[in-house]
Design an enzyme around this catalytic site. Structure first.
Site, short mmCIF file in Angstrom:
data_model
loop_
_atom_site.label_atom_id
_atom_site.label_comp_id
_atom_site.label_asym_id
_atom_site.label_seq_id
_atom_site.Cartn_x
_atom_site.Cartn_y
_atom_site.Cartn_z
N SER A 60 -59.46 24.13 83.33
CA SER A 60 -59.45 25.40 84.06
C SER A 60 -58.44 26.36 83.44
O SER A 60 -58.70 27.57 83.37
CB SER A 60 -59.16 25.19 85.54
OG SER A 60 -57.82 24.83 85.76
N ASP A 61 -57.31 25.84 82.98
CA ASP A 61 -56.36 26.68 82.25
C ASP A 61 -56.98 27.22 80.97
O ASP A 61 -56.85 28.40 80.64
CB ASP A 61 -55.12 25.85 81.84
CG ASP A 61 -54.19 25.54 82.98
OD1 ASP A 61 -53.46 26.44 83.41
OD2 ASP A 61 -54.19 24.39 83.45
N LEU A 62 -57.63 26.32 80.23
CA LEU A 62 -58.09 26.68 78.89
C LEU A 62 -59.25 27.67 78.96
O LEU A 62 -59.30 28.64 78.19
CB LEU A 62 -58.51 25.41 78.15
CG LEU A 62 -57.38 24.38 78.02
CD1 LEU A 62 -57.92 23.05 77.49
CD2 LEU A 62 -56.26 24.89 77.11
#
Lengths: 400, 400
Positions: A170-172
């Site tokens: 989700s960060d990436l």
């Protein structure tokens, strides 16, 4: 000496207030593409500098997210530090931050102030849930974004737990989307002369990947079941067992399935009245799996990969990272490269997924030592030696 | 009447030869941002038009990947069709394709031909393994890319199978990266006047997300173990059981863990000599899980989400799609919108993960009927009515 080839974003100045994962991934993509990324760090540095296994005192985790940046240590909580930041922003194209919503305002960098300072500035924010809505003040974290977005809920065995992905996707994904949005805003600015705000939330990024799982839900109101590694609608499909381990086979439609079964000398299955339709094959999963595995078991994975790929059947090994990073295709695609640290060792890092043949991605700049670009960046911004010395003296900036 | 706000890519002309998933996702992102996307389809159309549950004869799966495009039916295998395509390309900014490597050459659109035709053209390719290396001729598919990239290998329970993600994330991530690369090339073209080739492989895209799993492998030569929903290095972390179901809690470091335990009236754990370090807590997983679950069981998920979020502990529900799409935050973020079909119903589709406050993403154009933009696009390209009628007559193009 020939001029070095510069990336397509050469000349784009990015002031990077981000730390940890989502924001640094966004700005690394911009840096890989040639942007001049100035990473503003607190006196103790991005916490990732101290995380993961160290090689000669250097974090490979940090190297993996921070090549192609220059580091400036700046105390954003002092008035003098804020003044330095404003001076850098006056001359920048992009500001990227991944604080919780509202933090930029607390730093005195609300929308109006930034617009007055530099109307061309593109202000990009990466956060957990977005800057409006009831969850705006909730703390975010990859695992939680995976849970809240529905992503975990569709992954895993039918009888097992919902399953997260181990990489912090989700960060990436939010980082990649933010890079996309920033570049679109740069293109839009050529017509309007104005910057704008770009925002990507980790939860929204994962929701946007729900693809046909979401369209089927919208069309039927039925919550999709977890199906593990099996395809929800097609069989045979999934993992099968060769003499030395499993391979994954994607018989996505009848034409490919026919090729698959013929390669296994099981072509008769497609016309046998017990198995001649997909619903019959779905109902006879166990029998078919046994039939297929009994053929597969007679030869190695390499054998089956070779003959099945030649027959046009998508298949492959479930590779572990040792296998991935010794795979000749991954090598041919240069997906492992070395990035030197500023005044330090070169460490292995992941390569560039975006391949450009004219102005390719490259390690234009090393992984920065904490504050290693301070004097250079401040000098470029018009500070003279005495001013820089005074800022070091009062703790506003770090030393190189 | 005020001029409608147009997206930042307004005026960017994209010729889209892609079908199914990875390419259409890329061009939809460009269309959402305002580009003029011309989807070239074979006479039978993108196969996705016939896939998934139909609503009034319309595929929601297709709608989810093809808003903001105009459709032109063109026979690329006839000389007359190739001539029409070349005319469209002469005036375009971007060509996007997701054929197997080499197909563009077979269509007579090799690099030299395209450069002669339009030196400013950016030629973007999305494929499985990349256009160089030993696997260049292998058929690709999302499940196989998940297997070969190492992504599946790190996901799943320690004792269970490697686990794919249910959404086709290798297609989708390649699509987002391709959009990013295209926009970078558009920006680079302003300096060079030249287009270039952009390529993204599905396997490379997933490899690029291996984050600290890869940096730890590079630093230690140890293949990371699968850890299911637990954190490999920290405990307590993961799923815990309230009176009415589970919640996910990400106690990513001691400060957050302290807040978590204090909220549960278990603050003593952090100073108890049996549990006062993370290694001790990792060793005492079962005891700690029982302690925590026994507190959690006394109250509902909503209770714990409320008090834990207020305490700054990242936590959330593992939502299924019904919960996601009725979540007030998802609604506030407009992550479900309606896209009208050209001459058809409006269907629910996913919203825009990239939020721009100046020239926002929007449904600038409906989901196209097969061939529904043919006359309009050919007229813009300078074909007159008689020429268009002749092309319809000989089967080179479809009717609107």
């Amino acid at each position: 000496m020939a001029e070095p080839v510069k990336g397509p974003l050469d000349g784009l100045r990015v002031i990077d207030l981000t730390r940890v994962l989502s924001g640094p991934f966004c700005t690394m993509i911009l840096g890989d593409l040639g942007a001049d990324v100035i990473k503003i760090e607190p006196p103790k540095g991005d916490p990732v500098r101290g995380q993961g296994t160290m090689t000669d005192g250097h974090s490979g985790y940090f190297a993996g997210f921070n090549r192609n940046k220059r580091s400036v240590v700046l105390d954003l909580y002092s008035d003098a530090g804020k003044a330095v930041l404003r001076r850098l922003l006056a001359d920048a194209d992009v500001l990227v931050e991944n604080f919780r919503p509202g933090t930029l305002d607390k730093l005195g960098l609300d929308e109006t102030t930034l617009k007055d300072l530099n109307p061309r500035l593109i202000v990009a924010s990466v956060n957990g849930y977005g800057s409006t809505g009831p969850y705006v003040d909730r703390p975010a974290f990859d695992f939680i974004a995976q849970a809240m977005s529905g992503f975990m809920g569709v992954n895993g065995e039918p009888e097992g737990q919902p399953m997260r992905a181990a990489p912090p996707i989700s960060d990436l994904i939010a980082g990649i989307y933010a890079a996309t949005g920033i570049l679109a805003a740069v293109i839009g600015r050529q017509k309007t002369g104005q910057g704008q705000a770009v925002e990507v939330a980790m939860v929204n990024g994962l929701v946007s990947l729900m693809a046909y799982l979401s369209s089927e839900y919208f069309a039927t109101d039925k919550v999709p079941a977890r199906t593990g590694n099996d395809h929800p609608l097609v069989y045979p499909y999934g993992l099968f067992t060769c003499s030395d381990g499993q391979i994954a086979v994607a018989n996505s439609h009848d034409q490919i399935l026919t090729r698959f079964l013929e390669t296994l000398d099981l072509g008769w299955i497609m016309t046998d009245p017990r198995y001649d339709t997909n619903p019959k094959r779905m109902a006879a999963r166990e029998e078919l799996r046994d039939l297929i595995d009994s053929r597969m078991a007679g030869k190695t994975r390499d054998h089956w990969l070779s003959v099945l790929n030649a027959a046009g059947v998508p298949c492959g090994i479930v590779q572990n990272l040792q296998q991935v990073f010794s795979d000749p295709q991954i090598a041919a695609q240069q997906m492992v490269i070395e990035a030197p640290w500023q005044d330090g060792p070169a460490l292995k890092v992941l390569g560039f997924p975006i391949k450009l043949n004219g102005t390719p991605c490259a390690v234009h700049r090393p992984v920065p030592r904490l504050g290693g670009g301070t004097t250079e960046v401040l000098t470029e911004a018009g500070f003279d030696q005495d001013q820089i010395a005074a800022l070091v003296q009062d703790g506003t900036i770090g030393t190189d």
